[in-house]
Design an enzyme around this catalytic site. Structure first.
Site, PDB file in Angstrom:
ATOM      1  N   HIS A  18     -24.040  22.049  11.042  1.00  0.00           N
ATOM      2  CA  HIS A  18     -23.265  23.255  11.359  1.00  0.00           C
ATOM      3  C   HIS A  18     -24.136  24.507  11.200  1.00  0.00           C
ATOM      4  O   HIS A  18     -24.080  25.422  12.032  1.00  0.00           O
ATOM      5  CB  HIS A  18     -22.045  23.368  10.434  1.00  0.00           C
ATOM      6  CG  HIS A  18     -21.045  22.262  10.588  1.00  0.00           C
ATOM      7  ND1 HIS A  18     -20.547  21.545   9.515  1.00  0.00           N
ATOM      8  CD2 HIS A  18     -20.442  21.756  11.693  1.00  0.00           C
ATOM      9  CE1 HIS A  18     -19.668  20.646   9.956  1.00  0.00           C
ATOM     10  NE2 HIS A  18     -19.596  20.745  11.269  1.00  0.00           N
ATOM     11  N   LYS A  42      -2.955  18.612   8.195  1.00  0.00           N
ATOM     12  CA  LYS A  42      -4.187  17.820   8.135  1.00  0.00           C
ATOM     13  C   LYS A  42      -4.721  17.880   6.707  1.00  0.00           C
ATOM     14  O   LYS A  42      -5.015  18.960   6.205  1.00  0.00           O
ATOM     15  CB  LYS A  42      -5.202  18.444   9.112  1.00  0.00           C
ATOM     16  CG  LYS A  42      -6.194  17.466   9.705  1.00  0.00           C
ATOM     17  CD  LYS A  42      -6.964  18.145  10.825  1.00  0.00           C
ATOM     18  CE  LYS A  42      -8.264  17.440  11.122  1.00  0.00           C
ATOM     19  NZ  LYS A  42      -9.054  18.172  12.117  1.00  0.00           N
ATOM     20  N   ARG A  91     -22.992  16.613  19.767  1.00  0.00           N
ATOM     21  CA  ARG A  91     -23.983  15.631  19.311  1.00  0.00           C
ATOM     22  C   ARG A  91     -24.158  14.490  20.293  1.00  0.00           C
ATOM     23  O   ARG A  91     -25.246  13.944  20.426  1.00  0.00           O
ATOM     24  CB  ARG A  91     -23.549  15.042  17.958  1.00  0.00           C
ATOM     25  CG  ARG A  91     -23.800  15.937  16.785  1.00  0.00           C
ATOM     26  CD  ARG A  91     -23.029  15.495  15.574  1.00  0.00           C
ATOM     27  NE  ARG A  91     -21.599  15.624  15.814  1.00  0.00           N
ATOM     28  CZ  ARG A  91     -20.654  15.418  14.909  1.00  0.00           C
ATOM     29  NH1 ARG A  91     -20.994  15.032  13.698  1.00  0.00           N
ATOM     30  NH2 ARG A  91     -19.380  15.587  15.195  1.00  0.00           N
ATOM     31  N   SER A 129     -19.578  15.492   8.976  1.00  0.00           N
ATOM     32  CA  SER A 129     -18.825  15.818   7.761  1.00  0.00           C
ATOM     33  C   SER A 129     -18.171  14.573   7.177  1.00  0.00           C
ATOM     34  O   SER A 129     -18.157  14.389   5.963  1.00  0.00           O
ATOM     35  CB  SER A 129     -17.745  16.852   8.064  1.00  0.00           C
ATOM     36  OG  SER A 129     -18.332  18.082   8.390  1.00  0.00           O
TER      37      SER A 129
END
Ligand code: ADP
Length: 150
Positions: A18, A42, A91, A129
């Site tokens: 990030h 979430k 990615r 992450s």
């Protein structure tokens, strides 16, 4: 006029991948707001407030970057802070499929805001992450993946 972008995400936690997106984004934008979506439905591992603090610490010498949390629609938050761009990282093709859908939705919600993608540096392509989080839960040293101490 200042070119402001938001870099929205969960950042659970914010990683060196990030960080690289933000630093490279600074060649395109005058100001970048790292925006942590505080979505109550979430569940997350690292608290939003803690992550805002850590990101601000990582950018303490870079006044053009700051972290904030937000609730609700990303495009509304962009409007509220005067951002015309949404910055995201890519990615692989899995990211692409998801990012494409998300960008189309944001375009529908606010046609004036463009999503801008930065392709990952191969050095960071394998950092996610979720994997860093799992390592941390099981007691591994994750400092090599983070731009701050946890
Ligand atoms: P979200 O839950 O919204 O996908 P993340 O915190 O997982 O939020 O990621 C935020 C953005 O950063 C996404 O666009 C993601 O593709 C990108 N990203 C995550 N890890 C990397 C990395 N290692 N290199 C480049 N971009 C990344």
């Amino acid at each position: 006029m200042k070119r402001i972008a938001i870099f929205p995400g969960s950042f659970d936690p914010f990683t060196n991948g990030h960080l690289d997106v933000v630093l490279r984004g600074l060649t395109l934008f005058d100001e970048i707001i790292v925006a942590i979506g505080d979505n109550s439905s979430k569940s997350r591992y690292f608290e939003v407030g803690l992550m805002v603090e850590k990101i601000n610490l990582a950018f303490q010498d870079e006044p053009r970057v700051r972290a904030e949390s937000y609730k609700g629609l990303t495009s509304r938050f962009a409007n509220a802070v005067g951002a015309k761009s949404i910055l995201r990282g890519l990615r692989n093709t899995t990211d692409f499929e998801y990012e494409n859908t998300l960008a189309q939705a944001n375009k529908y919600l606010n046609p004036l805001i463009e999503t801008v993608f930065i392709i990952t540096d191969p050095k960071y392509a394998a950092i996610s992450s979720s994997i860093v989080r799992e390592m941390y839960k099981y007691g591994a040293d994750i400092t090599p993946f983070l731009p701050y101490r946890i």
